[in-house]
Structure formats: C-alpha cells, structure tokens
Design a protein around this motif. Structure first.
Motif, PDB file in Angstrom:
ATOM      1  N   GLU A  99       0.815  -1.222   0.000  1.00  0.00           N
ATOM      2  CA  GLU A  99       0.000   0.000   0.000  1.00  0.00           C
ATOM      3  C   GLU A  99       0.847   1.270   0.000  1.00  0.00           C
ATOM      4  O   GLU A  99       0.330   2.359  -0.213  1.00  0.00           O
ATOM      5  N   LYS A 100       2.153   1.143   0.199  1.00  0.00           N
ATOM      6  CA  LYS A 100       3.051   2.297   0.145  1.00  0.00           C
ATOM      7  C   LYS A 100       3.657   2.487  -1.249  1.00  0.00           C
ATOM      8  O   LYS A 100       4.542   3.308  -1.437  1.00  0.00           O
ATOM      9  N   ALA A 101       3.186   1.709  -2.226  1.00  0.00           N
ATOM     10  CA  ALA A 101       3.718   1.791  -3.591  1.00  0.00           C
ATOM     11  C   ALA A 101       3.380   3.127  -4.222  1.00  0.00           C
ATOM     12  O   ALA A 101       2.334   3.724  -3.956  1.00  0.00           O
ATOM     13  N   LEU A 102       4.290   3.586  -5.068  1.00  0.00           N
ATOM     14  CA  LEU A 102       4.086   4.827  -5.803  1.00  0.00           C
ATOM     15  C   LEU A 102       3.605   4.507  -7.210  1.00  0.00           C
ATOM     16  O   LEU A 102       3.677   3.368  -7.662  1.00  0.00           O
ATOM     17  N   ASP A 103       3.148   5.535  -7.901  1.00  0.00           N
ATOM     18  CA  ASP A 103       2.715   5.395  -9.278  1.00  0.00           C
ATOM     19  C   ASP A 103       3.858   4.817 -10.125  1.00  0.00           C
ATOM     20  O   ASP A 103       5.018   5.161  -9.931  1.00  0.00           O
ATOM     21  N   GLU A 104       3.512   3.949 -11.055  1.00  0.00           N
ATOM     22  CA  GLU A 104       4.507   3.259 -11.879  1.00  0.00           C
ATOM     23  C   GLU A 104       5.421   4.228 -12.629  1.00  0.00           C
ATOM     24  O   GLU A 104       6.624   3.986 -12.764  1.00  0.00           O
ATOM     25  N   SER A 105       4.888   5.352 -13.113  1.00  0.00           N
ATOM     26  CA  SER A 105       5.715   6.309 -13.861  1.00  0.00           C
ATOM     27  C   SER A 105       6.774   6.949 -12.967  1.00  0.00           C
ATOM     28  O   SER A 105       7.890   7.229 -13.421  1.00  0.00           O
ATOM     29  N   ILE A 106       6.466   7.157 -11.691  1.00  0.00           N
ATOM     30  CA  ILE A 106       7.452   7.711 -10.758  1.00  0.00           C
ATOM     31  C   ILE A 106       8.566   6.696 -10.526  1.00  0.00           C
ATOM     32  O   ILE A 106       9.744   7.045 -10.522  1.00  0.00           O
ATOM     33  N   VAL A 107       8.179   5.446 -10.347  1.00  0.00           N
ATOM     34  CA  VAL A 107       9.172   4.383 -10.139  1.00  0.00           C
ATOM     35  C   VAL A 107      10.079   4.263 -11.361  1.00  0.00           C
ATOM     36  O   VAL A 107      11.303   4.160 -11.231  1.00  0.00           O
ATOM     37  N   GLU A 108       9.507   4.318 -12.563  1.00  0.00           N
ATOM     38  CA  GLU A 108      10.296   4.245 -13.795  1.00  0.00           C
ATOM     39  C   GLU A 108      11.300   5.393 -13.867  1.00  0.00           C
ATOM     40  O   GLU A 108      12.447   5.200 -14.280  1.00  0.00           O
ATOM     41  N   ASN A 109      10.884   6.595 -13.470  1.00  0.00           N
ATOM     42  CA  ASN A 109      11.799   7.739 -13.476  1.00  0.00           C
ATOM     43  C   ASN A 109      12.927   7.550 -12.469  1.00  0.00           C
ATOM     44  O   ASN A 109      14.082   7.861 -12.765  1.00  0.00           O
ATOM     45  N   LEU A 110      12.609   7.057 -11.284  1.00  0.00           N
ATOM     46  CA  LEU A 110      13.652   6.803 -10.286  1.00  0.00           C
ATOM     47  C   LEU A 110      14.663   5.782 -10.815  1.00  0.00           C
ATOM     48  O   LEU A 110      15.871   5.950 -10.644  1.00  0.00           O
ATOM     49  N   VAL A 111      14.171   4.742 -11.479  1.00  0.00           N
ATOM     50  CA  VAL A 111      15.048   3.721 -12.051  1.00  0.00           C
ATOM     51  C   VAL A 111      15.953   4.343 -13.115  1.00  0.00           C
ATOM     52  O   VAL A 111      17.142   4.032 -13.193  1.00  0.00           O
ATOM     53  N   SER A 112      15.413   5.241 -13.933  1.00  0.00           N
ATOM     54  CA  SER A 112      16.226   5.859 -14.986  1.00  0.00           C
ATOM     55  C   SER A 112      17.346   6.731 -14.402  1.00  0.00           C
ATOM     56  O   SER A 112      18.410   6.869 -15.007  1.00  0.00           O
ATOM     57  N   PHE A 113      17.128   7.296 -13.231  1.00  0.00           N
ATOM     58  CA  PHE A 113      18.162   8.119 -12.597  1.00  0.00           C
ATOM     59  C   PHE A 113      19.358   7.276 -12.133  1.00  0.00           C
ATOM     60  O   PHE A 113      20.457   7.793 -12.015  1.00  0.00           O
ATOM     61  N   VAL A 114      19.149   6.001 -11.874  1.00  0.00           N
ATOM     62  CA  VAL A 114      20.240   5.126 -11.416  1.00  0.00           C
ATOM     63  C   VAL A 114      21.373   5.105 -12.438  1.00  0.00           C
ATOM     64  O   VAL A 114      22.541   5.246 -12.076  1.00  0.00           O
ATOM     65  N   ASP A 115      21.035   4.953 -13.716  1.00  0.00           N
ATOM     66  CA  ASP A 115      22.062   4.908 -14.762  1.00  0.00           C
ATOM     67  C   ASP A 115      22.838   6.225 -14.828  1.00  0.00           C
ATOM     68  O   ASP A 115      24.057   6.225 -14.951  1.00  0.00           O
ATOM     69  N   ILE A 116      22.140   7.336 -14.730  1.00  0.00           N
ATOM     70  CA  ILE A 116      22.780   8.655 -14.792  1.00  0.00           C
ATOM     71  C   ILE A 116      23.718   8.841 -13.601  1.00  0.00           C
ATOM     72  O   ILE A 116      24.842   9.321 -13.758  1.00  0.00           O
ATOM     73  N   ILE A 117      23.281   8.441 -12.426  1.00  0.00           N
ATOM     74  CA  ILE A 117      24.103   8.571 -11.219  1.00  0.00           C
ATOM     75  C   ILE A 117      25.309   7.629 -11.294  1.00  0.00           C
ATOM     76  O   ILE A 117      26.420   8.012 -10.937  1.00  0.00           O
ATOM     77  N   ALA A 118      25.110   6.425 -11.795  1.00  0.00           N
ATOM     78  CA  ALA A 118      26.216   5.458 -11.919  1.00  0.00           C
ATOM     79  C   ALA A 118      27.278   5.963 -12.894  1.00  0.00           C
ATOM     80  O   ALA A 118      28.468   5.701 -12.712  1.00  0.00           O
TER      81      ALA A 118
END
Length: 159
Positions: A99-118
């Motif tokens: 029930e603490k899950a966020l909208d799928e589009s927000i999660v996808e954006n967070l995942v995309s930031f991982v590559d940029i940060i890495a």
C-alpha cells in the motif's frame, strides 16, 4: 551468477546475452553456441557459450563480464551496483511496497536516474511526492548507490 571478476550479475541479464561458460540452459528448447569475443577494455580474447543469434556486441559484453582485467572488474561491479539499486527501487517504491507503492511512472523515473548517477553525471536526485514522502537516489563517497525512502510525520500544535 558470479563473473570471473567476482561480481554478481543478474541471471536475467546473462540470459539476455546468453549463458555463461559451462552452464546448462534453463529450458530444454534453448540452443547454445560457442562464441569467441574480446574484452571491451583490454582486448583479451575469450570464449563463452551463449544462446544462438547473439550479436557481436552482446558476445563482447559477455566476454567482458568474465574478463579478469581491472577495468572489466570495475565494469562488472558497476553493473552489479546498478542492478541492485534498480531492484531496491522496485522493492521500496514499486508494487512490492504494497500500500506504500508509488505510481509506476514515478518508479520508472527513479530507475532511470540510477544509470545517470552510476555514470557520475549526477550526484543525487531527490523527489518530493508531498505528504512528507521523499525518494532519494545518490552516489556515496566510495561509489556505491544508495536508495532512500523518507516518510516524515509532522505534528505541530499552537495554543
């Protein structure tokens, strides 16, 4: 699955590139071929078994993940960090969070930031969802990637 460099690479990624040398296929209808490729960093040639139809770049990626040169080890370590951070984001903010899950589009954006940060193009990103909820993905001093969920409950009274 651990590579020769000692870093763990997700089985799904290895399946996309083919199987590692000496492993049996997970399904009986997977045909394996022996490939020869070169490490992206040192140019050392190597062989590995992989699924049929791999491109030259996929073969070289597989060989690189198994190479023992220092740059290949760093590369494999970075891939492992990226995979773990993405999995942690899915676990912390995605459907697995219940029930603490966020909208799928927000999660996808967070995942995309991982590559940029890495890639060291960005140090960190913080997303404020309101209602005291923040998501933060950052690169630590030693190069690891940190995923953080902060929920703040604030109560103030004035009389």
């Amino acid at each position: 699955m651990k590579t020769d460099g000692g870093h763990e690479i997700d089985e799904k990624d290895l399946e996309e590139m083919g199987m590692a040398a000496g492993e049996e296929p997970k399904t009986s209808n997977t045909s394996l071929e022996e490939y020869t490729g070169t490490c992206k960093f040192c140019g050392q040639m190597g062989t590995a078994n992989g699924k049929a139809g791999l491109s030259e770049s996929e073969v070289n990626e597989l060989i690189t993940l198994h190479c023992g040169c220092e740059k290949a080890k760093e590369y494999a370590k970075q891939k492992e960090q990226i995979q773990k951070a993405k999995a942690r984001i899915a676990e912390t903010f995605g459907p697995a969070a219940g029930e603490k899950a966020l909208d799928e589009s927000i999660v996808e954006n967070l995942v995309s930031f991982v590559d940029i940060i890495a890639q060291k193009k960005m140090q960190s990103v913080t997303v404020d969802m309101g209602r005291g909820l923040k998501a933060r993905v950052s690169r630590m001093a030693k190069g690891s990637i940190k995923v953080e969920r902060t929920e703040t409950v604030k109560a103030s009274f004035e009389e």
